[in-house]
Design an enzyme around this catalytic site. Structure first.
Site, PDB file in Angstrom:
ATOM      1  N   ASN A  92      -5.474   2.813  -1.969  1.00 38.04           N
ATOM      2  CA  ASN A  92      -6.270   2.846  -0.746  1.00 38.04           C
ATOM      3  C   ASN A  92      -5.359   2.599   0.456  1.00 38.04           C
ATOM      4  O   ASN A  92      -4.491   3.441   0.725  1.00 38.04           O
ATOM      5  CB  ASN A  92      -7.500   1.935  -0.805  1.00 38.04           C
ATOM      6  CG  ASN A  92      -7.231   0.489  -1.118  1.00 38.04           C
ATOM      7  OD1 ASN A  92      -6.675   0.165  -2.166  1.00 38.04           O
ATOM      8  ND2 ASN A  92      -7.642  -0.417  -0.246  1.00 38.04           N
ATOM      9  N   ASP A  93      -5.462   1.497   1.162  1.00 38.00           N
ATOM     10  CA  ASP A  93      -4.863   1.369   2.482  1.00 38.00           C
ATOM     11  C   ASP A  93      -3.354   1.628   2.522  1.00 38.00           C
ATOM     12  O   ASP A  93      -2.593   1.022   1.752  1.00 38.00           O
ATOM     13  CB  ASP A  93      -5.085  -0.040   3.017  1.00 38.00           C
ATOM     14  CG  ASP A  93      -6.527  -0.311   3.384  1.00 38.00           C
ATOM     15  OD1 ASP A  93      -7.378   0.535   3.076  1.00 38.00           O
ATOM     16  OD2 ASP A  93      -6.802  -1.379   3.960  1.00 38.00           O
TER      17      ASP A  93
ATOM     18  N   TRP B  85      -4.148  -7.784  -0.304  1.00 40.89           N
ATOM     19  CA  TRP B  85      -4.757  -6.768   0.533  1.00 40.89           C
ATOM     20  C   TRP B  85      -3.722  -6.292   1.558  1.00 40.89           C
ATOM     21  O   TRP B  85      -2.525  -6.408   1.355  1.00 40.89           O
ATOM     22  CB  TRP B  85      -6.007  -7.320   1.210  1.00 40.89           C
ATOM     23  CG  TRP B  85      -7.173  -7.493   0.265  1.00 40.89           C
ATOM     24  CD1 TRP B  85      -7.172  -7.261  -1.085  1.00 40.89           C
ATOM     25  CD2 TRP B  85      -8.484  -7.961   0.596  1.00 40.89           C
ATOM     26  NE1 TRP B  85      -8.411  -7.544  -1.612  1.00 40.89           N
ATOM     27  CE2 TRP B  85      -9.234  -7.973  -0.609  1.00 40.89           C
ATOM     28  CE3 TRP B  85      -9.095  -8.357   1.777  1.00 40.89           C
ATOM     29  CZ2 TRP B  85     -10.574  -8.371  -0.651  1.00 40.89           C
ATOM     30  CZ3 TRP B  85     -10.427  -8.763   1.740  1.00 40.89           C
ATOM     31  CH2 TRP B  85     -11.159  -8.766   0.542  1.00 40.89           C
TER      32      TRP B  85
END
Length: 495
Positions: free
Chosen positions: A26-27, A86
């Site tokens: 993802n990111d 994250w």
């Protein structure tokens, strides 16, 4: 056999866009430049297909922003008891301010514990690398930035504030960005904030200065924002304005948008470095995740190729200034031209209803100038068109409304939808550029004044191209289709 019922292709992996080797991504994390190459980290879940949770930081390197070399996991997931890794950001600590030596790479990473009560816990932790960013060690079990009780407290973006000789950090805190300053990347003082309560949850902040085409310099503050409730994008919003090390004052209340489509989330910008390694203040790059949290797992690449995670093409960003103020314009990164395998010079095409090109391709870059008559209402290009015409993606211009659009309603996609962006039809002509790959379509209008990016999944054989115009005639000038492929060793990043 009915051409519209052809089987799915053997592979759906993009031909010239970045995709994760396996499982999930993802990111993006903001790339950094070191020893002639760009280090690109992203969130990666190596247990995704087995139902595992959590993300690590995986590394790929590139020298030209098109071809990437996988370097494996740099920060393993669940490395300590502080929770899941994250998003964050990295800097090259040339002065050794953090105590790991001059030239160490320091990362500030959000680690999240979902088991913490009552609302979980997100805090910022320091990691560092002394082997050129190939692997990282924890800088300590205690967070360097932590405010218990704030449920959304993540995505630190760190820059060197040269004017004040200190580090500056922007942090996503729900409906605002918190601003912090530090001299050593370890102890942070809150110095200000930038609040917006009309753009949904703010994530992945970005801040940088840039030189415009007229030689002036201004600051840019960006953020991934969700303004769908206002009929606006859920992509990268930005403001230009003034920054004094503590506060950011925007030139205008409403943001501009780097992308008006549906799939350009968590985007990060990064500076361009010339052959000497020096930053070019007039050129940046941006890379965005080709997905969105409304439908993150809805992709056939899981079945065909054993992965879920692509990026949109890296773009070159330049800042222009005119009577409308400052704004960023986008173009597919220049090195994309090095990966052309076949060029189709179609030339000028007059269209009164539609014209089907004698060109079929899976992955390509289509460029043309489009002009129209006073009575023309709608004009554009259908790509990913099925032989029978039942499936296609339309990249067009609603001349009467003054909007450019990208419509994926008539092909396989995560959600049936059409996006729109403003454009000025009064000139009677516009430059149109469309990038097509196995899992995406991106349209650049008016030399990148606006861009729209969509995640799409055309079936095998959906390779036709149609030019169309309704209400009146149109002329498509200098139509050129360049087929693209990034080969396994045409990467510019080996070594």
């Amino acid at each position: 056999m009915n051409p519209d019922t052809q089987p799915r292709p053997a592979t759906r992996r993009p031909a010239f866009h970045f995709s994760v080797p396996d499982n999930w991504k993802n990111d993006p994390q903001r790339p950094i430049h070191l020893a002639g190459e760009y280090l690109y980290y992203y969130l990666y879940n190596g247990d995704y297909l087995a139902g595992g949770i959590g993300t690590s930081w995986r590394l790929a390197t590139t020298r030209d922003h098109v071809a990437f070399v996988d370097r494996g996991v740099a920060i393993p997931k669940f490395s300590n008891g502080n929770g899941d890794c994250w998003s964050g950001s990295l800097v090259v600590d040339t002065g050794g301010t953090a105590g790991f030596g001059a030239g160490a790479i320091v990362a500030l990473v959000t680690q999240a514990r979902v088991d913490a009560v009552p609302e979980g816990r997100q805090a910022q932790y320091l990691w560092y690398s002394t082997d050129g960013g190939r692997s990282f060690r924890s800088g300590g079990d205690d967070p360097v930035l932590d405010v218990p009780g704030i449920p959304d407290f993540r995505d630190p973006k760190v820059i060197w504030d040269a004017e004040r000789g200190r580090w500056f950090l922007a942090l996503a805190e729900g409906d605002r960005l918190g601003f912090y300053a530090s001299t050593d990347l370890r102890t942070w003082d809150r110095v200000g904030e930038f609040a917006r309560d009309d753009l949904g949850l703010l994530e992945c902040p970005d801040i940088f200065s840039m030189t415009a085409d007229d030689g002036s310099t201004t600051w840019v503050l960006g953020v991934s924002a969700n303004a769908k409730h206002r009929g606006l994008p859920a992509t990268y919003a930005y403001w230009t304005g003034a920054f004094d090390g503590r506060t950011f004052v925007p030139d205008a209340e409403q943001p501009r948008w780097l992308d008006w489509g549906f799939d350009f989330y968590g985007a990060v910008t990064y500076p361009h470095h010339g052959t000497t390694g020096a930053e070019d203040p007039g050129l940046r790059h941006v890379i965005g995740w080709a997905n969105f949290w409304d439908y993150p797992h809805n992709t056939p690449t899981i079945d065909t190729d054993g992965y879920n995670g692509d990026d949109m093409i890296v773009r070159d960003l330049r800042l222009v200034r005119d009577e409308r103020g400052y704004r960023l314009i986008s173009a597919p990164t220049a090195a994309l031209a090095d990966y052309v395998t076949t060029t189709h010079l179609v030339g000028d095409v007059e269209v009164s209803a539609h014209v089907d090109l004698d060109v079929s391709a899976v992955a390509y870059d289509l460029e043309c100038d489009v002009s129209w008559s006073a009575s023309t209402q709608d004009v554009g290009v259908q790509v990913c068109r099925a032989p029978g015409g039942t499936r296609f993606v339309a990249a067009g211009l609603d001349v009467t409304k003054g909007s450019a659009y990208l419509d994926r309603s008539f092909t396989a996609n995560p959600t049936r939808a059409r996006s729109e962006a403003p454009f000025d039809p009064t000139a009677g002509s516009v430059r149109l550029r469309v990038l097509v790959d196995r899992t995406s379509v991106e349209v650049f209008v008016a030399d990148g004044e606006t861009v729209q990016s969509h995640r799409v999944f055309p079936l095998s054989g959906d390779e036709r191209i149609r030019l169309y115009s309704s209400g009146g005639a149109a002329v498509f000038r200098d139509v050129t289709v360049r087929e693209l492929e990034v080969g396994p060793r045409r990467d510019g990043g080996a070594g």
